[in-house]
Design an enzyme around this catalytic site. Structure first.
Site, PDB file in Angstrom:
ATOM      1  N   ALA A 171       5.855  16.754  -4.348  1.00 31.95           N
ATOM      2  CA  ALA A 171       7.252  16.447  -3.951  1.00 31.95           C
ATOM      3  C   ALA A 171       7.452  16.580  -2.413  1.00 31.95           C
ATOM      4  CB  ALA A 171       8.444  16.781  -4.577  1.00 31.95           C
ATOM      5  N   MET A 172       7.197  15.506  -1.563  1.00 30.47           N
ATOM      6  CA  MET A 172       7.496  15.522  -0.347  1.00 30.47           C
ATOM      7  C   MET A 172       8.633  14.716   0.365  1.00 30.47           C
ATOM      8  SD  MET A 172       3.868  15.053   1.528  1.00 30.47           S
ATOM      9  CE  MET A 172       2.405  15.098   0.540  1.00 30.47           C
TER      10      MET A 172
ATOM     11  N   GLY B 105      16.659  10.943   2.790  1.00 24.47           N
ATOM     12  CA  GLY B 105      16.480  10.744   4.080  1.00 24.47           C
ATOM     13  C   GLY B 105      15.384  11.082   4.907  1.00 24.47           C
TER      14      GLY B 105
ATOM     15  N   PRO C 237      -6.574  13.583   5.628  1.00 22.26           N
ATOM     16  CA  PRO C 237      -7.518  12.800   5.723  1.00 22.26           C
ATOM     17  C   PRO C 237      -8.138  12.332   4.353  1.00 22.26           C
ATOM     18  CG  PRO C 237      -7.833  14.384   7.485  1.00 22.26           C
ATOM     19  CD  PRO C 237      -6.543  14.853   6.526  1.00 22.26           C
TER      20      PRO C 237
ATOM     21  N   GLU D  26      -6.665  12.137   1.577  1.00 14.22           N
ATOM     22  CA  GLU D  26      -5.625  11.383   0.721  1.00 14.22           C
ATOM     23  C   GLU D  26      -5.561  10.086   1.422  1.00 14.22           C
ATOM     24  OE1 GLU D  26      -0.735  10.884   0.561  1.00 14.22           O
ATOM     25  OE2 GLU D  26      -1.392  12.991   1.020  1.00 14.22           O
TER      26      GLU D  26
ATOM     27  N   ARG E  40     -10.074 -24.529 -11.822  1.00 15.13           N
ATOM     28  CA  ARG E  40      -8.802 -25.495 -11.380  1.00 15.13           C
ATOM     29  C   ARG E  40      -9.035 -26.548 -10.801  1.00 15.13           C
ATOM     30  NH1 ARG E  40      -3.712 -23.778 -13.450  1.00 15.13           N
ATOM     31  NH2 ARG E  40      -2.116 -24.759 -12.183  1.00 15.13           N
TER      32      ARG E  40
ATOM     33  N   GLN F  61      -2.136 -17.525  -2.616  1.00 12.92           N
ATOM     34  CA  GLN F  61      -2.061 -18.948  -2.400  1.00 12.92           C
ATOM     35  C   GLN F  61      -2.922 -19.959  -2.973  1.00 12.92           C
ATOM     36  OE1 GLN F  61       0.579 -19.829  -0.245  1.00 12.92           O
ATOM     37  NE2 GLN F  61       0.278 -21.795   0.054  1.00 12.92           N
ATOM     38  N   LEU F  62      -4.001 -19.429  -3.042  1.00 14.45           N
ATOM     39  CA  LEU F  62      -5.280 -20.269  -3.445  1.00 14.45           C
ATOM     40  C   LEU F  62      -4.935 -20.574  -5.092  1.00 14.45           C
ATOM     41  CD1 LEU F  62      -8.413 -19.151  -1.660  1.00 14.45           C
ATOM     42  CD2 LEU F  62      -7.325 -21.367  -1.390  1.00 14.45           C
TER      43      LEU F  62
ATOM     44  N   GLY G 196      -2.106 -21.483  -5.940  1.00 10.55           N
ATOM     45  CA  GLY G 196      -0.933 -22.359  -6.254  1.00 10.55           C
ATOM     46  C   GLY G 196       0.178 -21.698  -7.022  1.00 10.55           C
TER      47      GLY G 196
END
Length: 382
Positions: free
Chosen positions: A127-128, A132, A245, A247, A273, A341-342, A344
């Site tokens: 927990a880091m 805020g 490093p 991580e 397709r 995108q390919l 569609g």
């Protein structure tokens, strides 16, 4: 299937282990992906099942119930979990949390927690981040004040991976709120989930990675013995920096493998397709786009192997880890977006794997330190 032929950092033993991991994922994880996404969390018993086949914390020394293997085995797991598209939070436990205990834990802490982390009996979180405070860890406001031989912890954390399932949380807190510079007041405290005053908030609703358990955590006068401090008081920030490093390399490995899966799925899709009387693959634009992505994936695998080999020799520097995280997450996003995108209109439908992969990839440039912070870290060393 992920092609690993000729990968230089891996030995035949690594590849034999890969087959075990791959088979286990297909049997125990892949069939449950849709259900886990719908319920917003993986079943907790998957941790024990994973532990039984060596999927958790393979680097833990044998004296603490582990296999005593090198980080290459972690990387094999990271690649296969990402390529299979499974939402398992194993890498946080195996690549990140366990190193803090191995490197800085007391003998008592190691004997208490490491065997249970290996077996999956205990799920961990770190927990880091706070509401805020994100990348600026010096600005955390959670406190751990001394009261006799105990710390009393107050504060809150957010975006905590494994937060709902965690049995043990490594909490970054200020044990000294007056010292300057502020980082000298940061310590890491082990908090068991059954401590009075510890509460889990909601399982957060995210854009993607629906089954990844990401939570708010609250600490209201949580008392823990001072022996729960990890390593030396006030050294927490230095410990965090020293482990980053690995991580960031872990993130790079996972994003590379998930990008490869998106590419492979897209090649198969466009060859089937049809549009305007031919396959989508038959259009030059499709082949050129895929050729560009193929080239970048090839470069990416070469870089992963370079970085992994350096890390196995304990030579990977913090800025090299940051660069790996930066480049591979940016490349992952380009691959995901162009592959969608390919597809569609189909790419925008959640029933297609590319939609789920695309949504899940967006956070890669944020967690583990934002990519803007990665640039800052690299820039400081120029």
């Amino acid at each position: 299937m992920l092609n690993t032929a000729g990968r230089t950092p891996y030995t035949p033993d690594h590849e034999a282990f890969r087959q075990t991991v791959r088979s286990w994922l297909q049997k125990e994880a892949v069939p449950h992906i849709a259900r886990w996404d719908e319920q917003g969390i993986v079943d907790k018993d998957i941790w024990v099942k994973g532990g039984a086949v060596g999927m958790l914390c393979p680097t833990v020394p044998e004296e603490y119930g582990g296999l005593g293997l090198d980080f290459g085995y972690n990387a094999v797991i990271d690649e296969e979990v990402a390529y299979a598209g499974t939402p398992l939070g194993f890498s946080l436990q195996s690549d990140i949390v366990v190193n803090y205990l191995i490197s800085y834990g007391s003998e008592e802490q190691k004997r208490e927690w490491l065997p249970k982390m290996v077996s999956g009996e205990v799920v961990t979180a770190i927990a880091m981040t706070e509401p805020g405070t994100g990348s600026d860890l010096q600005g955390i406001r959670t406190t751990a004040k001394k009261d006799g031989n105990h710390y009393v912890i107050n504060g809150s954390k957010t975006y905590i991976t494994n937060g709902q399932n965690a049995d043990l949380v490594l909490v970054c807190a200020k044990t000294d709120t007056e010292v300057q510079p502020a980082w000298k007041g940061v310590s890491i405290i082990l908090v068991e989930a059954n401590r009075e005053g510890f509460k889990r908030g909601r399982n957060l609703d995210k854009i993607g990675q629906d089954a990844a358990d990401t939570s708010e955590l609250f600490f209201e006068d949580v008392r823990v013995p001072m022996t729960n401090c990890l390593g030396e008081e006030g050294k927490g920030f230095l410990y965090l920096m020293s482990e980053l490093p690995q991580e960031r390399l872990s993130i790079a490995v996972g994003t590379q493998a998930s990008a490869q899966r998106a590419f492979d799925d897209t090649v198969a899709f466009v060859k089937e397709r049809k549009a305007f009387g031919k396959t989508v693959f038959d259009f030059q634009n499709t082949r050129f786009t895929l050729a560009d992505l193929k080239s970048k994936l090839q470069i990416g695998w070469a870089h992963i192997d370079w970085a992994l080999a350096r890390h196995l020799r304990r030579e990977l520097t913090p800025e090299e880890g940051a660069a790996a995280k930066l480049w591979h997450t940016e490349m992952q996003w380009e691959v995901m977006d162009k592959c969608l995108q390919l597809h569609g209109g189909a790419g925008y439908m959640n029933e297609y794997p590319i939609a789920r992969a695309w949504r899940g990839a967006r956070v890669s440039r944020i967690y583990g330190g934002t990519n803007e912070i990665m640039k800052e870290l690299i820039g400081r060393k120029l």
